[in-house]
Scaffold this motif. Structure first.
Motif, PDB file in Angstrom:
ATOM      1  N   CYS A  12      -5.730   8.453 -13.562  1.00  0.00           N
ATOM      2  CA  CYS A  12      -5.300   7.054 -13.617  1.00  0.00           C
ATOM      3  C   CYS A  12      -5.861   6.376 -14.857  1.00  0.00           C
ATOM      4  O   CYS A  12      -6.996   6.616 -15.262  1.00  0.00           O
ATOM      5  CB  CYS A  12      -5.709   6.294 -12.362  1.00  0.00           C
ATOM      6  N   GLY A  13      -5.033   5.524 -15.438  1.00  0.00           N
ATOM      7  CA  GLY A  13      -5.445   4.690 -16.548  1.00  0.00           C
ATOM      8  C   GLY A  13      -5.304   3.233 -16.150  1.00  0.00           C
ATOM      9  O   GLY A  13      -4.351   2.861 -15.458  1.00  0.00           O
TER      10      GLY A  13
ATOM     11  N   PHE B 174       0.820  -1.208   0.000  1.00  0.00           N
ATOM     12  CA  PHE B 174       0.000   0.000   0.000  1.00  0.00           C
ATOM     13  C   PHE B 174       0.860   1.266   0.000  1.00  0.00           C
ATOM     14  O   PHE B 174       0.413   2.328   0.434  1.00  0.00           O
ATOM     15  CB  PHE B 174      -0.941  -0.010   1.211  1.00  0.00           C
ATOM     16  N   GLY B 175       2.078   1.145  -0.527  1.00  0.00           N
ATOM     17  CA  GLY B 175       3.008   2.267  -0.472  1.00  0.00           C
ATOM     18  C   GLY B 175       3.114   3.105  -1.724  1.00  0.00           C
ATOM     19  O   GLY B 175       3.937   4.024  -1.788  1.00  0.00           O
ATOM     20  N   LYS B 176       2.276   2.837  -2.717  1.00  0.00           N
ATOM     21  CA  LYS B 176       2.415   3.590  -3.970  1.00  0.00           C
ATOM     22  C   LYS B 176       2.073   5.075  -3.856  1.00  0.00           C
ATOM     23  O   LYS B 176       2.697   5.893  -4.536  1.00  0.00           O
ATOM     24  CB  LYS B 176       1.596   2.932  -5.082  1.00  0.00           C
ATOM     25  N   PRO B 177       1.101   5.495  -3.035  1.00  0.00           N
ATOM     26  CA  PRO B 177       0.844   6.934  -2.949  1.00  0.00           C
ATOM     27  C   PRO B 177       2.090   7.753  -2.603  1.00  0.00           C
ATOM     28  O   PRO B 177       2.360   8.788  -3.231  1.00  0.00           O
ATOM     29  CB  PRO B 177      -0.228   7.036  -1.864  1.00  0.00           C
TER      30      PRO B 177
ATOM     31  N   PRO C 235     -11.738   4.394 -13.395  1.00  0.00           N
ATOM     32  CA  PRO C 235     -10.501   5.051 -13.832  1.00  0.00           C
ATOM     33  C   PRO C 235     -10.796   6.090 -14.905  1.00  0.00           C
ATOM     34  O   PRO C 235     -11.828   6.038 -15.577  1.00  0.00           O
ATOM     35  CB  PRO C 235      -9.671   3.898 -14.391  1.00  0.00           C
ATOM     36  N   ASP C 236      -9.880   7.039 -15.069  1.00  0.00           N
ATOM     37  CA  ASP C 236     -10.075   8.096 -16.071  1.00  0.00           C
ATOM     38  C   ASP C 236      -9.995   7.548 -17.488  1.00  0.00           C
ATOM     39  O   ASP C 236     -10.705   8.027 -18.379  1.00  0.00           O
ATOM     40  CB  ASP C 236      -9.024   9.195 -15.872  1.00  0.00           C
TER      41      ASP C 236
ATOM     42  N   VAL D 197      -6.428  -2.789  -8.884  1.00  0.00           N
ATOM     43  CA  VAL D 197      -7.294  -1.856  -8.171  1.00  0.00           C
ATOM     44  C   VAL D 197      -6.471  -0.913  -7.313  1.00  0.00           C
ATOM     45  O   VAL D 197      -6.755   0.289  -7.223  1.00  0.00           O
ATOM     46  CB  VAL D 197      -8.319  -2.632  -7.313  1.00  0.00           C
ATOM     47  N   ARG D 198      -5.407  -1.424  -6.688  1.00  0.00           N
ATOM     48  CA  ARG D 198      -4.611  -0.566  -5.808  1.00  0.00           C
ATOM     49  C   ARG D 198      -3.897   0.537  -6.578  1.00  0.00           C
ATOM     50  O   ARG D 198      -3.566   1.586  -6.014  1.00  0.00           O
ATOM     51  CB  ARG D 198      -3.617  -1.387  -4.991  1.00  0.00           C
ATOM     52  N   ASP D 199      -3.647   0.351  -7.879  1.00  0.00           N
ATOM     53  CA  ASP D 199      -3.063   1.420  -8.686  1.00  0.00           C
ATOM     54  C   ASP D 199      -4.049   2.577  -8.826  1.00  0.00           C
ATOM     55  O   ASP D 199      -3.657   3.750  -8.762  1.00  0.00           O
ATOM     56  CB  ASP D 199      -2.676   0.887 -10.069  1.00  0.00           C
ATOM     57  N   ILE D 200      -5.310   2.253  -9.026  1.00  0.00           N
ATOM     58  CA  ILE D 200      -6.341   3.287  -9.110  1.00  0.00           C
ATOM     59  C   ILE D 200      -6.494   3.988  -7.766  1.00  0.00           C
ATOM     60  O   ILE D 200      -6.558   5.229  -7.683  1.00  0.00           O
ATOM     61  CB  ILE D 200      -7.683   2.673  -9.557  1.00  0.00           C
ATOM     62  N   GLU D 201      -6.533   3.217  -6.692  1.00  0.00           N
ATOM     63  CA  GLU D 201      -6.677   3.790  -5.351  1.00  0.00           C
ATOM     64  C   GLU D 201      -5.509   4.714  -5.018  1.00  0.00           C
ATOM     65  O   GLU D 201      -5.702   5.777  -4.431  1.00  0.00           O
ATOM     66  CB  GLU D 201      -6.773   2.673  -4.320  1.00  0.00           C
TER      67      GLU D 201
END
Length: 219
Positions: free
Chosen positions: A174-175, A134-137, A192-193, A161-165
């Motif tokens: 986000c794509g 959960f460290g991507k932000p 997603p956009d 899903v976590r990439d979008i979050e």
């Protein structure tokens, strides 16, 4: 605003590592004491969020750092088995030639990522690797600061899903790609956009948006 920075995920987005994951996950489960994945479980897990996957497989959260380190080591050993998706390098090259900076944020190590990317690694201006589950932000924020780009001009592109979050948490577009780990329906449900059906769709979508904002070239 046009996208001037594209932050890519690696596994399932640029490289085809899902077959390797399915071959490896049960050995990792045995080692770290969580539930294995049966063939009949796979489709359901592709429709689940990361938190739901961890819950279904009964993965102890406190073991996640050790599991990630072990997975990175295994990926390094299996690098020859994991290759770029067809068309990935050409897509990345088209984006850079169109003036889009590229960044890579991944849970894998930078050394593994560069080996998998091969010559395409040279196209990336920024690497921020070894992201926790959960460290991507935090990684996204750091890359955006390094690039010196306004968040309104940044898009992240991933397959989970976590990439979008993570993108939503940071306030960037986000794509979602349809050829990776998560099922397309699960990704679309998160709004997603952009949704990319094929890898060849990415560069035209990002570069067309930039051209639309710039307007026509004077004769």
């Amino acid at each position: 605003m046009p996208h001037s920075l594209a932050i890519f995920d690696l596994d399932g987005t640029l490289v085809d590592s899902f077959p390797w994951f399915l071959r490896t996950i049960n050995d990792v489960a045995d080692r770290f004491g969580f539930r294995g994945v049966r063939d009949e479980d796979v489709e359901g897990l592709r429709h689940a969020s990361t938190r739901e996957i961890l819950s279904r497989l009964e993965v102890p959260v406190w073991k996640l750092p050790a599991i990630a380190r072990h997975a990175r080591r295994l990926k390094g050993e299996a690098a020859a088995e994991i290759s770029l998706f067809a068309g990935a390098e050409a897509m990345l090259r088209t984006l850079t030639e169109g003036g889009v900076q590229l960044a890579l944020v991944t849970s894998d190590s930078e050394a593994n990522a560069r080996e998998k990317l091969g010559d395409a690694a040279a196209l990336f201006a920024h690497f921020d690797c070894a992201a926790s589950v959960f460290g991507k932000p935090a990684k996204f924020r750091r890359v955006v600061r390094r690039a010196g780009v306004d968040r309104s001009r940044v898009i992240s592109i991933g397959d989970e899903v976590r990439d979008i979050e993570a993108a939503r948490a940071v306030g960037i577009a986000c794509g979602a790609v349809c050829w990776g780990y998560a099922a397309p329906a699960a990704l679309r449900a998160r709004g997603p956009d952009l949704v990319f059906e094929r890898i060849d769709d990415i560069a035209p979508a990002l570069l067309t948006r930039a051209a639309d904002v710039r307007g026509p070239t004077p004769a």
